[in-house]
Design a protein around this motif. Structure first.
Motif, PDB file in Angstrom:
ATOM      1  N   LEU A  69      45.464  35.237  30.433  1.00 57.15           N
ATOM      2  CA  LEU A  69      45.349  33.802  30.675  1.00 57.15           C
ATOM      3  C   LEU A  69      45.564  33.475  32.154  1.00 57.15           C
ATOM      4  N   ARG A  70      46.495  34.192  32.764  1.00 56.66           N
ATOM      5  CA  ARG A  70      46.744  33.993  34.191  1.00 56.66           C
ATOM      6  C   ARG A  70      45.516  34.368  35.008  1.00 56.66           C
ATOM      7  N   PHE A  71      44.853  35.461  34.613  1.00 54.59           N
ATOM      8  CA  PHE A  71      43.637  35.901  35.292  1.00 54.59           C
ATOM      9  C   PHE A  71      42.543  34.841  35.162  1.00 54.59           C
ATOM     10  N   ILE A  72      42.372  34.299  33.962  1.00 56.86           N
ATOM     11  CA  ILE A  72      41.360  33.273  33.731  1.00 56.86           C
ATOM     12  C   ILE A  72      41.655  32.030  34.566  1.00 56.86           C
ATOM     13  N   LYS A  73      42.926  31.642  34.584  1.00 54.01           N
ATOM     14  CA  LYS A  73      43.340  30.460  35.342  1.00 54.01           C
ATOM     15  C   LYS A  73      43.059  30.634  36.825  1.00 54.01           C
ATOM     16  N   ARG A  74      43.415  31.792  37.352  1.00 54.62           N
ATOM     17  CA  ARG A  74      43.199  32.049  38.779  1.00 54.62           C
ATOM     18  C   ARG A  74      41.719  32.102  39.108  1.00 54.62           C
ATOM     19  N   THR A  75      40.916  32.685  38.215  1.00 56.37           N
ATOM     20  CA  THR A  75      39.477  32.787  38.441  1.00 56.37           C
ATOM     21  C   THR A  75      38.837  31.402  38.462  1.00 56.37           C
ATOM     22  N   ILE A  76      39.230  30.556  37.494  1.00 57.56           N
ATOM     23  CA  ILE A  76      38.690  29.194  37.450  1.00 57.56           C
ATOM     24  C   ILE A  76      39.090  28.419  38.705  1.00 57.56           C
TER      25      ILE A  76
ATOM     26  N   LYS B   4      39.066  47.356  48.090  1.00 57.38           N
ATOM     27  CA  LYS B   4      38.441  46.606  47.011  1.00 57.38           C
ATOM     28  C   LYS B   4      38.329  45.148  47.448  1.00 57.38           C
ATOM     29  N   LEU B   5      37.313  44.463  46.958  1.00 57.69           N
ATOM     30  CA  LEU B   5      37.092  43.082  47.382  1.00 57.69           C
ATOM     31  C   LEU B   5      36.717  42.195  46.189  1.00 57.69           C
ATOM     32  N   PRO B   6      37.582  42.123  45.171  1.00 56.67           N
ATOM     33  CA  PRO B   6      37.246  41.309  43.996  1.00 56.67           C
ATOM     34  C   PRO B   6      37.393  39.819  44.290  1.00 56.67           C
ATOM     35  N   LEU B   7      36.426  39.061  43.843  1.00 61.42           N
ATOM     36  CA  LEU B   7      36.479  37.620  44.033  1.00 61.42           C
ATOM     37  C   LEU B   7      37.669  37.009  43.299  1.00 61.42           C
ATOM     38  N   SER B   8      38.071  37.658  42.208  1.00 61.00           N
ATOM     39  CA  SER B   8      39.188  37.151  41.428  1.00 61.00           C
ATOM     40  C   SER B   8      40.523  37.252  42.165  1.00 61.00           C
ATOM     41  N   ARG B   9      40.581  38.089  43.219  1.00 64.93           N
ATOM     42  CA  ARG B   9      41.813  38.247  43.994  1.00 64.93           C
ATOM     43  C   ARG B   9      41.760  37.483  45.320  1.00 64.93           C
TER      44      ARG B   9
ATOM     45  N   PHE C  36      37.592  26.149  43.912  1.00 63.65           N
ATOM     46  CA  PHE C  36      37.868  26.112  45.339  1.00 63.65           C
ATOM     47  C   PHE C  36      36.624  26.454  46.151  1.00 63.65           C
ATOM     48  N   PHE C  37      35.943  27.514  45.752  1.00 65.55           N
ATOM     49  CA  PHE C  37      34.759  27.948  46.489  1.00 65.55           C
ATOM     50  C   PHE C  37      33.637  26.918  46.422  1.00 65.55           C
ATOM     51  N   VAL C  38      33.530  26.237  45.284  1.00 59.58           N
ATOM     52  CA  VAL C  38      32.524  25.184  45.162  1.00 59.58           C
ATOM     53  C   VAL C  38      32.874  24.020  46.088  1.00 59.58           C
ATOM     54  N   THR C  39      34.173  23.719  46.176  1.00 56.84           N
ATOM     55  CA  THR C  39      34.635  22.614  47.011  1.00 56.84           C
ATOM     56  C   THR C  39      34.524  22.942  48.491  1.00 56.84           C
ATOM     57  N   PHE C  40      34.799  24.205  48.839  1.00 54.25           N
ATOM     58  CA  PHE C  40      34.750  24.639  50.233  1.00 54.25           C
ATOM     59  C   PHE C  40      33.770  25.813  50.361  1.00 54.25           C
ATOM     60  N   PRO C  41      32.477  25.510  50.331  1.00 52.63           N
ATOM     61  CA  PRO C  41      31.461  26.577  50.286  1.00 52.63           C
ATOM     62  C   PRO C  41      31.454  27.483  51.518  1.00 52.63           C
ATOM     63  N   PHE C  42      31.981  27.010  52.655  1.00 54.97           N
ATOM     64  CA  PHE C  42      31.967  27.848  53.851  1.00 54.97           C
ATOM     65  C   PHE C  42      32.841  29.089  53.670  1.00 54.97           C
ATOM     66  N   VAL C  43      33.888  28.978  52.832  1.00 49.96           N
ATOM     67  CA  VAL C  43      34.720  30.144  52.558  1.00 49.96           C
ATOM     68  C   VAL C  43      33.927  31.160  51.739  1.00 49.96           C
ATOM     69  N   LEU C  44      33.177  30.683  50.765  1.00 48.77           N
ATOM     70  CA  LEU C  44      32.328  31.569  49.957  1.00 48.77           C
ATOM     71  C   LEU C  44      31.250  32.211  50.826  1.00 48.77           C
ATOM     72  N   LYS C  45      30.721  31.442  51.768  1.00 48.49           N
ATOM     73  CA  LYS C  45      29.716  31.975  52.694  1.00 48.49           C
ATOM     74  C   LYS C  45      30.295  33.132  53.500  1.00 48.49           C
ATOM     75  N   ASP C  46      31.523  32.961  54.020  1.00 49.12           N
ATOM     76  CA  ASP C  46      32.164  34.032  54.782  1.00 49.12           C
ATOM     77  C   ASP C  46      32.448  35.246  53.903  1.00 49.12           C
ATOM     78  N   TYR C  47      32.813  34.985  52.659  1.00 46.90           N
ATOM     79  CA  TYR C  47      33.083  36.086  51.722  1.00 46.90           C
ATOM     80  C   TYR C  47      31.823  36.927  51.502  1.00 46.90           C
TER      81      TYR C  47
END
Length: 251
Positions: free
Chosen positions: A5-12, A41-46, A17-28
């Motif tokens: 549940l913690r993993f799901i919460k963090r992922t959501i 490793k570079l998981p988006l969930s982390r 966050f990435f939708v709200t601040f797309p420039f961070v997702l762009k850099d990722y």
């Protein structure tokens, strides 16, 4: 189940966050495309997006950088065999202990393990030290909190005055007190802190003599620290930081 549940919460959360601040997702995405060696490793969930640090200059808290730097220099100038600090910034005690033995005391003792540094508990409103027993003492950005309940202490409108009286009592004749509080136009910003006028601080220590007063003004990011400042400069501030070096003379 909890970890899932913690993993799901963090992922959501990170998705929002990435939708709200797309420039961070762009850099990722850009980083991932350039990362040919893939040493990590570079998981988006982390992911842990951190905002507002892409600045032309390193930001810092002017009160806590300048007053601890000022006090460290004064401890070296005073040059007693050891220094006693009560509830000031742990960064101050930790760094000073590299060149001067420090005894640190706090209402909530710190579990620090460093050479040259000991840590124990003390009640600033009723210190356990004998009269006139400490040659080199500091209490910085602390007294303004006493009696406001912020740290679990007893509500007491005069708690700061009691603390100041205790500091004055335990300083040795010929000894030194480094005292720092917010300064400017007097007000209580409950329950964070008090802001004092210059004269209010002077009145708190009638048995001590002022050796030096320096000021971290409201515009310290551009102006820096004002050494040997005046009462008039202090009284113009809204949330300045007053650095007082007191001594106790034989009267």
């Amino acid at each position: 189940m909890y970890n899932f549940l913690r993993f799901i919460k963090r992922t959501i959360y990170r998705g929002i966050f990435f939708v709200t601040f797309p420039f961070v997702l762009k850099d990722y995405i850009s980083f991932r495309m350039k990362d040919e060696k893939k040493r990590f490793k570079l998981p988006l969930s982390r992911a842990q997006p951190t905002l507002f640090e892409n600045t032309p200059y390193t930001r810092f808290d002017t009160h806590y950088i300048y007053h601890t730097a000022w006090a460290a220099r004064k401890v070296r100038e005073i040059d007693e065999k050891e220094h006693v600090d009560i509830s000031s910034s742990l960064y101050f005690s930790s760094i000073v202990s590299a060149f001067k033995p420090v005894k640190f005391f706090d209402f909530r003792p710190a579990k620090l393990n460093l050479s040259g540094l000991t840590s124990d508990s003390a009640n600033l409103s009723k210190l356990h030290f004998e009269d006139n027993s400490i040659e080199s003492l500091s209490c910085m950005h602390t007294v303004e909190h006493v009696g406001l309940g912020r740290y679990g202490d007893t509500i007491d409108p005069d708690g700061d005055l009691e603390a100041a009286s205790e500091l004055e009592r335990v300083v040795a004749v010929g000894g030194n007190l480094l005292f720092v509080v917010p300064i400017g136009k007097p007000v209580i910003q409950f329950n964070a802190h008090r802001i004092y006028s210059y004269q209010m601080v002077m009145d708190m220590f009638p048995k001590l003599t002022l050796k030096e007063f320096s000021l971290i003004p409201d515009n310290a990011l551009s102006a820096g620290m004002i050494y040997n400042a005046t009462k008039e400069q202090s009284d113009k501030q809204l949330y300045g930081c007053g650095c007082f070096w007191f001594t106790k003379e034989d009267r």
